[in-house]
Design an enzyme around this catalytic site. Structure first.
Site, PDB file in Angstrom:
ATOM      1  N   SER A  42       0.826  -1.208   0.000  1.00 31.30           N
ATOM      2  CA  SER A  42       0.000   0.000   0.000  1.00 31.30           C
ATOM      3  C   SER A  42       0.862   1.260   0.000  1.00 31.30           C
ATOM      4  CB  SER A  42      -0.875  -0.011   1.247  1.00 31.30           C
ATOM      5  OG  SER A  42      -1.520   1.218   1.414  1.00 31.30           O
ATOM      6  N   TYR A  60      -2.413   5.085  -3.879  1.00 24.80           N
ATOM      7  CA  TYR A  60      -3.559   5.958  -3.597  1.00 24.80           C
ATOM      8  C   TYR A  60      -3.206   7.277  -4.262  1.00 24.80           C
ATOM      9  CZ  TYR A  60      -5.936   2.998  -0.172  1.00 24.80           C
ATOM     10  OH  TYR A  60      -6.648   1.998   0.443  1.00 24.80           O
ATOM     11  N   THR A 115      -5.695   2.041  -6.752  1.00 25.65           N
ATOM     12  CA  THR A 115      -6.966   1.750  -6.082  1.00 25.65           C
ATOM     13  C   THR A 115      -7.939   2.890  -6.351  1.00 25.65           C
ATOM     14  OG1 THR A 115      -5.939   0.366  -4.415  1.00 25.65           O
ATOM     15  CG2 THR A 115      -8.049   1.349  -3.830  1.00 25.65           C
ATOM     16  N   LYS A 168      -7.688  -1.354  -9.366  1.00 24.71           N
ATOM     17  CA  LYS A 168      -8.329  -2.086  -8.256  1.00 24.71           C
ATOM     18  C   LYS A 168      -9.645  -1.428  -7.866  1.00 24.71           C
ATOM     19  CE  LYS A 168      -7.347  -3.866  -3.595  1.00 24.71           C
ATOM     20  NZ  LYS A 168      -8.047  -3.151  -2.545  1.00 24.71           N
ATOM     21  N   HIS A 200     -13.051  -3.970  -1.857  1.00 27.06           N
ATOM     22  CA  HIS A 200     -12.233  -3.502  -0.730  1.00 27.06           C
ATOM     23  C   HIS A 200     -12.644  -4.204   0.569  1.00 27.06           C
ATOM     24  CE1 HIS A 200      -9.376   0.040  -0.207  1.00 27.06           C
ATOM     25  NE2 HIS A 200      -9.470  -0.383   1.027  1.00 27.06           N
ATOM     26  N   ASP A 203     -10.287 -10.105  -5.098  1.00 28.20           N
ATOM     27  CA  ASP A 203     -10.260 -10.322  -3.652  1.00 28.20           C
ATOM     28  C   ASP A 203     -11.587  -9.906  -3.042  1.00 28.20           C
ATOM     29  OD1 ASP A 203     -10.427  -7.603  -2.757  1.00 28.20           O
ATOM     30  OD2 ASP A 203      -8.255  -7.406  -2.643  1.00 28.20           O
TER      31      ASP A 203
HETATM   32  C1  FNR Z   1      -7.337  -2.933   3.212  1.00 27.30           C
HETATM   33  N1  FNR Z   1      -7.435  -2.820   1.831  1.00 27.30           N
HETATM   34  C2  FNR Z   1      -6.643  -1.907   1.160  1.00 27.30           C
HETATM   35  N2  FNR Z   1      -6.687  -1.821  -0.185  1.00 27.30           N
HETATM   36  C3  FNR Z   1      -5.876  -0.956  -0.854  1.00 27.30           C
HETATM   37  O1  FNR Z   1      -5.943  -0.898  -2.082  1.00 27.30           O
HETATM   38  N3  FNR Z   1      -5.014  -0.165  -0.160  1.00 27.30           N
HETATM   39  C4  FNR Z   1      -4.916  -0.178   1.194  1.00 27.30           C
HETATM   40  O2  FNR Z   1      -4.129   0.543   1.777  1.00 27.30           O
HETATM   41  C5  FNR Z   1      -5.792  -1.049   1.898  1.00 27.30           C
HETATM   42  N4  FNR Z   1      -5.785  -1.095   3.260  1.00 27.30           N
HETATM   43  C6  FNR Z   1      -6.515  -2.041   3.929  1.00 27.30           C
HETATM   44  C7  FNR Z   1      -6.419  -2.129   5.313  1.00 27.30           C
HETATM   45  C8  FNR Z   1      -7.092  -3.144   5.989  1.00 27.30           C
HETATM   46  C9  FNR Z   1      -6.973  -3.260   7.460  1.00 27.30           C
HETATM   47  C10 FNR Z   1      -7.873  -4.077   5.261  1.00 27.30           C
HETATM   48  C11 FNR Z   1      -8.576  -5.217   5.951  1.00 27.30           C
HETATM   49  C12 FNR Z   1      -7.997  -3.957   3.902  1.00 27.30           C
HETATM   50  C13 FNR Z   1      -8.300  -3.724   1.056  1.00 27.30           C
HETATM   51  C14 FNR Z   1      -7.576  -5.003   0.666  1.00 27.30           C
HETATM   52  O3  FNR Z   1      -6.626  -4.760  -0.326  1.00 27.30           O
HETATM   53  C15 FNR Z   1      -8.565  -6.057   0.117  1.00 27.30           C
HETATM   54  O4  FNR Z   1      -9.296  -5.499  -0.947  1.00 27.30           O
HETATM   55  C16 FNR Z   1      -9.531  -6.590   1.193  1.00 27.30           C
HETATM   56  O5  FNR Z   1      -8.853  -6.797   2.398  1.00 27.30           O
HETATM   57  C17 FNR Z   1     -10.185  -7.875   0.745  1.00 27.30           C
HETATM   58  O6  FNR Z   1     -11.208  -8.265   1.625  1.00 27.30           O
HETATM   59  P1  FNR Z   1     -11.017  -9.337   2.806  1.00 27.30           P
HETATM   60  O7  FNR Z   1     -10.565 -10.596   2.195  1.00 27.30           O
HETATM   61  O8  FNR Z   1     -10.036  -8.746   3.755  1.00 27.30           O
HETATM   62  O9  FNR Z   1     -12.365  -9.415   3.448  1.00 27.30           O
END
Ligand code: FNR
Length: 380
Positions: free
Chosen positions: A121, A145, A171, A249, A273, A304
């Site tokens: 990230s 981002y 993203t 994404k 997400h 995901d």
């Molecule tokens: C994320 N996700 C995420 N996605 C992204 O593009 N940049 C980011 O910085 C973050 N940060 C983030 C923090 C936390 C704590 C979580 C749980 C998730 C989303 C991540 O990439 C992914 O899309 C999801 O976690 C998928 O869902 P599940 O499997 O965690 O339910």
């Protein structure tokens, strides 16, 4: 086999073998504020729950007398060959979760050990240049981002390029945070406390914007530039910044997938997400078949949201994913067991997926796709 055989010798696995136990143990191990940030989602978390439940709406029809002694789950994507279709989804606070504030480096080490690529990230606790070498020969992807300040965006992309990242994942669904009651009611947002901002504070463009080391000024400037609501015109600009593979994404609609590919996207990442951004939507798995059909084999489809086992990985492949991302489960594995916990989880998912192909008589993903069906107990 390895797990059964070591158990015969009286040695039981060090880490949980199922998601429910993993979640329960990690929940007990993590400090409350971090736990809610990780475990929480938008609104009443309906979409988040549905993400995981949606896998039960599909079933796999086993085929007999196939002799599937060899299975092939290797993937070729973005100019690389991967031993398995797994990848680690970008998670912003991972730096805080394990290994004394060096969680991003722990991810890179587990990635190097297993060959499973990770996405890092923008919100890292160690700068992207310091993390990348720990992944060794395994390709790493930088997740952007996109800041409002274009110069800063360009600088981040070019730094990732110079540091040897193999692709840029932009993203699209998080230019503002979602309505997350758990974080709102605890006033918790790690970034506002100055965490996970190292990629900004180490950036010359950001440093010039802030013009001071004052932590309050850093956070204020970060808030003011963090999120840009991108348009299709911005995509043309982003595409022009780098020759690295560009992955988008947060795509859920087939028309968005088609248009993005026409404008030069190299990968479509179907995800909501993890239900953290918009509540009240479809589960991500429900959106996958249409997105995959729209991509029509032109670019890899990453997926995901809700993946909780190797069997879920297989179903996502069956519904059109090329590679399948793990989110919260690996955050919990890191919290419980550091690099060893992560390696265990990745090996367990790969082994379960392979074993499921074996017992179902599927030599490859084509066989999964030919034999996946909506379950009469589900809604698919
Ligand atoms: C994320 N996700 C995420 N996605 C992204 O593009 N940049 C980011 O910085 C973050 N940060 C983030 C923090 C936390 C704590 C979580 C749980 C998730 C989303 C991540 O990439 C992914 O899309 C999801 O976690 C998928 O869902 P599940 O499997 O965690 O339910």
């Amino acid at each position: 086999n390895e797990i059964y055989l070591t158990a015969l010798g009286g040695v039981l696995p060090e880490f949980p073998m199922d998601y429910a136990t993993l979640e329960r143990k990690a929940t007990a191990a993590l400090p409350d504020t971090l736990l809610h940030y990780i475990a929480g989602g938008a609104g009443d978390e309906l979409t988040q729950r549905r993400n995981a439940e949606a896998f039960a709406d599909w079933g796999l029809l086993p085929r007999m007398l196939v002799g599937a002694t060899e299975r092939d789950l290797t993937v070729s994507a973005f100019g690389h060959n991967f031993a398995s279709p797994l990848f680690l989804a970008p998670v912003g606070v991972i730096g805080l979760v394990g290994e004394q504030g060096h969680g991003d480096i722990a991810i890179a080490k587990a990635s190097a050990e297993t060959g499973v690529p990770a996405m890092y990230s923008t919100l890292m606790e160690d700068p992207l240049e310091e993390v990348r070498p720990h992944a060794g020969d395994t390709p790493s992807f930088f997740q952007l981002y996109t800041p409002k300040n274009r110069e800063l965006a360009e600088s981040l992309v070019h730094r990732a390029e110079a540091a040897g990242y193999a692709g840029i994942t932009v993203t699209l669904d998080t230019w503002v945070p979602g309505w997350r009651p758990r974080d709102l009611s605890s006033g918790n947002f790690p970034q506002l406390r100055g965490h996970v901002l190292k990629n900004y504070t180490s950036d010359p463009v950001f440093q010039a914007m802030v013009g001071s080391d004052d932590p309050k000024m850093i956070v204020l400037h970060w808030v003011s530039t963090f999120g840009h609501s991108l348009t299709w015109d911005d995509l043309t600009w982003l595409r022009s910044l780098t020759d690295l593979p560009l992955i988008l994404k947060g795509i859920s609609h087939p028309d968005d997938a088609r248009r993005a590919i026409d404008l030069g996207a190299d990968g479509i990442y179907c995800s909501n997400h993890g239900g953290r951004q918009a509540n009240g939507g479809l589960s991500a798995l429900e959106t996958l078949p249409e997105v995959a059909a729209a991509c029509d084999g032109r670019v890899p489809v990453l997926f995901d949201s809700g993946v909780r086992s190797g069997a879920d990985v297989v179903k996502a492949l069956g519904l059109g994913a090329t590679m399948v991302g793990i989110g919260r489960p690996y955050v919990y594995a890191l919290a419980l067991g550091g690099v060893r916990g992560l390696v265990h989880l990745l090996r367990a998912y790969a082994a379960e997926a392979d074993l499921l192909l074996a017992v179902n008589g599927y030599p490859d993903v084509a066989a999964v796709r030919a034999n996946i069906r909506p379950s009469i107990h589900g809604n698919a």
